[in-house]
Design an enzyme around this catalytic site. Structure first.
Site, PDB file in Angstrom:
ATOM      1  N   CYS A  98      16.949  -5.189   3.804  1.00 39.14           N
ATOM      2  CA  CYS A  98      17.197  -4.978   2.378  1.00 39.14           C
ATOM      3  C   CYS A  98      18.486  -5.674   1.934  1.00 39.14           C
ATOM      4  O   CYS A  98      18.513  -6.886   1.868  1.00 39.14           O
ATOM      5  CB  CYS A  98      17.213  -3.482   2.077  1.00 39.14           C
ATOM      6  N   HIS A 100      11.619  -2.088   3.939  1.00 40.96           N
ATOM      7  CA  HIS A 100      12.191  -1.130   4.883  1.00 40.96           C
ATOM      8  C   HIS A 100      11.238  -0.889   6.038  1.00 40.96           C
ATOM      9  O   HIS A 100      10.295  -0.118   5.904  1.00 40.96           O
ATOM     10  CB  HIS A 100      12.483   0.200   4.186  1.00 40.96           C
ATOM     11  N   ASP A 141      11.836   0.801   8.501  1.00 41.81           N
ATOM     12  CA  ASP A 141      12.041   2.189   8.912  1.00 41.81           C
ATOM     13  C   ASP A 141      11.231   3.152   8.043  1.00 41.81           C
ATOM     14  O   ASP A 141      11.236   4.352   8.291  1.00 41.81           O
ATOM     15  CB  ASP A 141      13.527   2.540   8.811  1.00 41.81           C
TER      16      ASP A 141
END
Lengths: 362, 178
Positions: A246, A331, A333
């Protein structure tokens, strides 16, 4: 009680209050995720923003201690069509309105979020103010127009001191631009020994820790304010495997000569399809960015584009051609969102292992 | 006993990673030739070639090499004529960076034979080795440049790489022989 959203273009939305009883201003942005409101609200990338949920009902499964993405969220407000009155879930400890009250974040419900989002899509992101009275609407909207709300925001969300997240295997230095806990969770899952440094960390400070890898975290605001960090990356990438997420991706791009631009209304939510160019595989990703890397500015001699957004061809992934360094705009994650791309953390691990192997033989 | 070590997504990721590492090493795909060692290495080389083309928008020549007559562990008659079977026949490897692609690196004898076979057809600028699996137990001084996965194995084990093109499935299996 009645509460209002006043936008910089002068429009006023009238709704009901929930959460904290206070006023605040921020950039009004929207997220398209159907769940994951707690992760979004605690995500530091939403700092200084007022978040509109396109899903009509939120708060229905309460708030769970385990799902925090940061401890002191800097989001400026929450707007939705309706907040669940009787949330129920076996994991919940509190409800969304109580949680917002504790964090002193105002909420606004009962407005037509469809109309508001349409406006944001047409005009692009607008600044707005959540307030209990519409008397000074004209002066408020004029004041909003002149303010640069997100200036210096990373300074407010990045950690002030470095801290360790102990593990036993690879040594990772994480540079905090407003990190989400889920990134640290993914690294912990892979047994990494992490040291989190503030965004002001210099290349020398990082390299003195002799890391096996460096991760640049996500974060809010304008990447072009991060020139010092970009300088740090220019030096670090020569020595250590690097992974940017990001904001980290944008800083990595800036460090290698590319430039960024502010998108009209950004990508926020977790139903964004991304194509990996090498394989043509599509993965659904969690995203939260209002800026993007300009593909025309990329020097093909040192960077290659690895991922693009399917809907609007935004650059979503880059890789260095000479050094073991790569980055993604989305992202991996997830949290909230699909885990389609969490294997990127495994790629980072093998990149580090490969590097270690080479050093052993050299 | 058969144990699956890698499934299709893991294998595909490794191939992509090797692709990026090749670009990183050669700073692009200029003067690059991929040569797969038959049978499975050929398919893997083609896949890496496709990915390189997608990323760099340049066609990278891909060849296939049959090294049977160069093997030192299977040849019956030591004086048998050596035929180098590099396909396509007009593939030029002289002054090129050649990346040999194979599925498993084990004793190193296959790579040795492949290098001999290559050099019999031209003089590459350099030769590198990319393998999906390095299982150790080398008998020759050979090292892979690009490795998908290091799998420590016992001599009593076998590593089988399956590719969709002929095996119908992408997977890596560890087979324990009794």
């Amino acid at each position: 009680m009645k509460r209002y959203l006043i936008l910089e273009d002068g429009s006023i939305y009238e709704g009901e209050d929930f959460g904290a009883d206070c006023e605040s201003s921020g950039e009004v942005v929207f997220t398209t995720g159907m769940t994951g409101y707690q992760e979004a609200i605690t995500d530091q990338s939403y700092a200084d923003q007022i978040l509109v949920f396109t899903n009509p009902l939120i708060g229905n499964y309460g708030i769970t201690l385990a799902d925090y993405e940061s401890l002191e969220p800097q989001i400026k407000g929450v707007i939705c069509h309706q907040v669940a009155r009787h949330p129920d879930n076996w994991r919940m400890q509190t409800t969304l309105p109580k949680f917002l009250k504790q964090l002193k974040i105002p909420g606004l419900q009962g407005i037509d979020t469809r109309e508001l989002v349409k406006k944001l899509r047409i005009h692009g992101t607008l600044k707005g103010r959540i307030t209990d009275s519409k008397e000074n609407a004209v002066s408020i909207s004029q004041e909003l127009k002149q303010r640069n709300i997100t200036q210096g925001v990373i300074n407010r969300v990045s950690t002030k001191n470095s801290y360790p997240v102990p593990g036993s295997k690879r040594n990772i230095v994480v540079v905090d631009f407003g990190i989400k806990h889920s990134i640290l969770r993914e690294l912990a899952e892979r047994d990494c020994n992490c040291i989190v440094l503030p965004y002001t960390a210099t290349a020398e400070e990082i390299l003195n820790l002799n890391p096996d890898g460096v991760l640049l975290s996500n974060g809010p605001g304008n990447p072009e304010e991060m020139l010092m960090a970009a300088k740090m990356v220019q030096e670090v990438e020569k020595h250590v495997p690097l992974f940017g997420i990001c904001m980290g991706h944008q800083v990595f791009a800036l460090a290698n000569g590319a430039s960024t631009y502010k998108m009209k209304f950004g990508h926020r939510g977790f139903n964004h399809p991304v194509r990996e160019i090498a394989t043509g595989n599509i993965g659904f990703t969690s995203q939260n960015h209002g800026y993007a890397v300009d593909p025309k500015s990329i020097n093909k001699g040192n960077l290659m584009i690895t991922h693009v957004e399917v809907n609007d061809s935004t650059v979503e992934g880059l890789r260095h051609k000479k050094y073991p360094a790569f980055s993604v705009q989305f992202h991996p994650d997830a949290t909230p969102g699909p885990h389609d791309e969490d294997s990127l953390f495994d790629d980072f691990m093998s990149m580090i292992d490969q590097r270690k192997e080479e050093e052993r033989h050299a | 006993m058969v144990k699956e070590i890698w499934d299709k997504p893991a294998m595909q990721r490794a191939i992509v990673r090797i692709t990026y590492e090749i670009i990183e090493r050669y700073k692009g795909v200029e003067d690059l030739v991929l040569v797969g060692i038959k049978t499975r290495g050929g398919y893997l080389a083609r896949r890496i070639g496709d990915r390189l083309e997608e990323i760099e928008k340049k066609i990278v020549p891909v060849g296939e090499l049959d090294i049977t007559s160069y093997r030192d562990d299977r040849r019956v008659d030591i004086n048998q004529e050596k035929i180098s079977n590099l396909e396509p026949e007009n593939l030029n490897i002289t002054n090129k960076h050649v990346v040999l692609v194979d599925d498993v690196l084990y004793t190193g004898r296959t790579i040795r034979a492949a290098m001999d076979a290559l050099i019999a057809t031209g003089r590459p600028k350099s030769i590198a080795v990319a393998v999906l699996v390095d299982r150790g137990h080398r008998e020759l001084p050979i090292k892979a440049d690009f490795v998908g996965k290091n799998i420590p194995t016992a001599l009593s084990e076998q590593v089988a790489v399956n590719v969709e093109e002929i095996d119908g499935i992408d997977s890596i299996e560890l087979i324990k022989l009794k």
